[in-house]
Design a protein around this motif. Structure first.
Motif, PDB file in Angstrom:
ATOM      1  N   LYS A  69       0.814  -1.209   0.000  1.00  0.00           N
ATOM      2  CA  LYS A  69       0.000   0.000   0.000  1.00  0.00           C
ATOM      3  C   LYS A  69       0.857   1.273   0.000  1.00  0.00           C
ATOM      4  O   LYS A  69       0.474   2.280  -0.596  1.00  0.00           O
ATOM      5  N   ARG A  70       2.000   1.255   0.665  1.00  0.00           N
ATOM      6  CA  ARG A  70       2.857   2.438   0.681  1.00  0.00           C
ATOM      7  C   ARG A  70       3.417   2.717  -0.704  1.00  0.00           C
ATOM      8  O   ARG A  70       3.419   3.862  -1.172  1.00  0.00           O
ATOM      9  N   ALA A  71       3.885   1.681  -1.376  1.00  0.00           N
ATOM     10  CA  ALA A  71       4.415   1.864  -2.731  1.00  0.00           C
ATOM     11  C   ALA A  71       3.313   2.336  -3.673  1.00  0.00           C
ATOM     12  O   ALA A  71       3.534   3.196  -4.538  1.00  0.00           O
ATOM     13  N   ALA A  72       2.117   1.773  -3.507  1.00  0.00           N
ATOM     14  CA  ALA A  72       0.987   2.189  -4.343  1.00  0.00           C
ATOM     15  C   ALA A  72       0.633   3.654  -4.090  1.00  0.00           C
ATOM     16  O   ALA A  72       0.349   4.410  -5.026  1.00  0.00           O
ATOM     17  N   SER A  73       0.664   4.040  -2.811  1.00  0.00           N
ATOM     18  CA  SER A  73       0.371   5.438  -2.483  1.00  0.00           C
ATOM     19  C   SER A  73       1.398   6.370  -3.108  1.00  0.00           C
ATOM     20  O   SER A  73       1.044   7.382  -3.716  1.00  0.00           O
ATOM     21  N   ASP A  74       2.665   6.022  -2.973  1.00  0.00           N
ATOM     22  CA  ASP A  74       3.723   6.871  -3.515  1.00  0.00           C
ATOM     23  C   ASP A  74       3.600   7.004  -5.032  1.00  0.00           C
ATOM     24  O   ASP A  74       3.787   8.092  -5.593  1.00  0.00           O
ATOM     25  N   ALA A  75       3.284   5.897  -5.706  1.00  0.00           N
ATOM     26  CA  ALA A  75       3.207   5.907  -7.170  1.00  0.00           C
ATOM     27  C   ALA A  75       2.077   6.798  -7.666  1.00  0.00           C
ATOM     28  O   ALA A  75       2.174   7.400  -8.741  1.00  0.00           O
ATOM     29  N   LEU A  76       1.000   6.899  -6.892  1.00  0.00           N
ATOM     30  CA  LEU A  76      -0.140   7.728  -7.285  1.00  0.00           C
ATOM     31  C   LEU A  76      -0.017   9.158  -6.775  1.00  0.00           C
ATOM     32  O   LEU A  76      -0.253  10.115  -7.519  1.00  0.00           O
ATOM     33  N   ILE A  77       0.370   9.297  -5.508  1.00  0.00           N
ATOM     34  CA  ILE A  77       0.344  10.608  -4.879  1.00  0.00           C
ATOM     35  C   ILE A  77       1.381  11.553  -5.478  1.00  0.00           C
ATOM     36  O   ILE A  77       1.096  12.745  -5.687  1.00  0.00           O
ATOM     37  N   GLN A  78       2.580  11.066  -5.786  1.00  0.00           N
ATOM     38  CA  GLN A  78       3.609  11.974  -6.275  1.00  0.00           C
ATOM     39  C   GLN A  78       3.211  12.684  -7.567  1.00  0.00           C
ATOM     40  O   GLN A  78       3.274  13.922  -7.638  1.00  0.00           O
ATOM     41  N   PRO A  79       2.761  11.957  -8.608  1.00  0.00           N
ATOM     42  CA  PRO A  79       2.392  12.676  -9.831  1.00  0.00           C
ATOM     43  C   PRO A  79       1.150  13.547  -9.688  1.00  0.00           C
ATOM     44  O   PRO A  79       1.083  14.625 -10.279  1.00  0.00           O
ATOM     45  N   ILE A  80       0.165  13.112  -8.899  1.00  0.00           N
ATOM     46  CA  ILE A  80      -1.031  13.949  -8.768  1.00  0.00           C
ATOM     47  C   ILE A  80      -0.716  15.188  -7.932  1.00  0.00           C
ATOM     48  O   ILE A  80      -1.240  16.275  -8.192  1.00  0.00           O
ATOM     49  N   HIS A  81       0.177  15.070  -6.952  1.00  0.00           N
ATOM     50  CA  HIS A  81       0.577  16.249  -6.192  1.00  0.00           C
ATOM     51  C   HIS A  81       1.415  17.196  -7.046  1.00  0.00           C
ATOM     52  O   HIS A  81       1.297  18.424  -6.908  1.00  0.00           O
ATOM     53  N   ASP A  82       2.245  16.645  -7.920  1.00  0.00           N
ATOM     54  CA  ASP A  82       2.974  17.499  -8.868  1.00  0.00           C
ATOM     55  C   ASP A  82       1.995  18.263  -9.752  1.00  0.00           C
ATOM     56  O   ASP A  82       2.194  19.445 -10.054  1.00  0.00           O
ATOM     57  N   ALA A  83       0.926  17.586 -10.180  1.00  0.00           N
ATOM     58  CA  ALA A  83      -0.084  18.228 -11.026  1.00  0.00           C
ATOM     59  C   ALA A  83      -0.796  19.340 -10.270  1.00  0.00           C
ATOM     60  O   ALA A  83      -1.046  20.425 -10.814  1.00  0.00           O
ATOM     61  N   VAL A  84      -1.150  19.098  -9.007  1.00  0.00           N
ATOM     62  CA  VAL A  84      -1.841  20.102  -8.198  1.00  0.00           C
ATOM     63  C   VAL A  84      -0.962  21.335  -8.001  1.00  0.00           C
ATOM     64  O   VAL A  84      -1.411  22.477  -8.150  1.00  0.00           O
ATOM     65  N   ALA A  85       0.308  21.103  -7.662  1.00  0.00           N
ATOM     66  CA  ALA A  85       1.226  22.225  -7.466  1.00  0.00           C
ATOM     67  C   ALA A  85       1.376  23.031  -8.750  1.00  0.00           C
ATOM     68  O   ALA A  85       1.416  24.270  -8.725  1.00  0.00           O
ATOM     69  N   ALA A  86       1.452  22.336  -9.879  1.00  0.00           N
ATOM     70  CA  ALA A  86       1.600  23.023 -11.168  1.00  0.00           C
ATOM     71  C   ALA A  86       0.338  23.792 -11.538  1.00  0.00           C
ATOM     72  O   ALA A  86       0.409  24.899 -12.082  1.00  0.00           O
ATOM     73  N   LEU A  87      -0.838  23.237 -11.246  1.00  0.00           N
ATOM     74  CA  LEU A  87      -2.091  23.952 -11.496  1.00  0.00           C
ATOM     75  C   LEU A  87      -2.134  25.252 -10.711  1.00  0.00           C
ATOM     76  O   LEU A  87      -2.512  26.305 -11.229  1.00  0.00           O
ATOM     77  N   SER A  88      -1.754  25.187  -9.444  1.00  0.00           N
ATOM     78  CA  SER A  88      -1.767  26.367  -8.595  1.00  0.00           C
ATOM     79  C   SER A  88      -0.792  27.422  -9.106  1.00  0.00           C
ATOM     80  O   SER A  88      -1.061  28.627  -9.011  1.00  0.00           O
ATOM     81  N   ALA A  89       0.331  26.981  -9.672  1.00  0.00           N
ATOM     82  CA  ALA A  89       1.382  27.906 -10.100  1.00  0.00           C
ATOM     83  C   ALA A  89       1.217  28.396 -11.533  1.00  0.00           C
ATOM     84  O   ALA A  89       1.956  29.279 -11.966  1.00  0.00           O
TER      85      ALA A  89
END
Length: 263
Positions: A78-98
């Motif tokens: 579950k940790r590896a699965a979380s990391d694989a999903l969360i990192q790119p979607i968080h990058d997308a969120v940060a980029a949307l805000s910026a």
């Protein structure tokens, strides 16, 4: 992969770009493929000088019903699965805000979990009547991601944010409007039209002015008054040096509508 089967679609019509979350059979639940695609699309738009406004919308019956729970249920690690999903979607969120462009979310159906977080990180949001909002994370035994815990208390205040996140009650479009989670409630079936009209109004403005307004407002909540005043002074002077500012002044005194070129 055909264009229509991609998890995120991008179309550009003049100064307006449309990002469409495109997993309608899964209620646009975000999986790794969608997260990576959204990150890449937003990064591409950040380099586009011809795009002034970004419309964010969902295909099918809902905007986004949250994360892909089947993905997590099937994952042994579950940790590896979380990391694989969360990192790119968080990058997308940060980029949307910026993004220098203004992001307008067009919401309908369910706006839940990560979908609600995405809706809140947009600069402006329109929801159709009948749209239902729910933070939903507590319902699946987890905590917010995609900036939900950052955006929600800034919009509604800490005490109300805790209530919304802890109890995970449904919120109607009308209640979301009252809480400032959205800017407009549109008639059923007209959400996209109202969001598009809003985008067109913004696209007709000076891009430099719009970008600086967005940047100044977003940084203000975490900036001292003195630093904010310095930022305002620099942004005003920079914008005053653009041709669009001169055009706006000429149009004002000539009593006509300005025509902004983005220069």
């Amino acid at each position: 992969m055909s264009e229509t089967s991609r998890p995120v679609l991008l179309s550009i019509d003049g100064p307006i770009a449309e990002i469409t979350l495109n997993r309608p059979d899964s209620l646009n639940a975000v999986n790794v493929e969608m997260a990576v695609a959204l990150r890449d699309v937003v990064a591409e738009l950040g380099e586009r000088k011809d795009v002034r406004v970004v419309l964010l919308q969902g295909a099918g019956r809902v905007f986004m019903a949250g994360g892909d729970l089947n993905y997590f249920r099937a994952a042994e690690d579950k940790r590896a699965a979380s990391d694989a999903l969360i990192q790119p979607i968080h990058d997308a969120v940060a980029a949307l805000s910026a993004l220098p462009q203004i992001v307008v979310a067009s919401l309908h159906g369910a706006v839940a979990g990560a979908g609600m977080s995405l809706a809140m990180i947009a600069d402006l949001a329109v929801a159709e009547q009948g749209t239902v909002f729910n933070m939903a994370y507590a319902k699946v035994g987890n905590s917010p991601d995609c900036s939900g815990s950052w955006s929600l208390p800034r919009i509604v205040g800490l005490r109300k944010a805790l209530e919304i996140a802890l109890l995970s009650d449904d919120l109607s479009a009308e209640e979301a409007l009252r809480l400032d989670l959205i800017n407009r409630v549109a008639d059923k079936g007209n959400g996209g039209l109202v969001a598009r009209e809003m985008a067109e109004r913004i696209a007709a403005m000076s891009p430099a002015a719009m970008a600086n307004i967005k940047s100044l407002m977003r940084r203000s909540l975490d900036t001292s008054l003195e630093d904010q005043l310095d930022a305002e002074a620099k942004a005003f002077a920079d914008t005053a040096c653009t041709r669009d500012f001169s055009e706006a002044l000429d149009a004002f005194f000539e009593r006509r509508k300005p025509e902004f070129t983005g220069s």
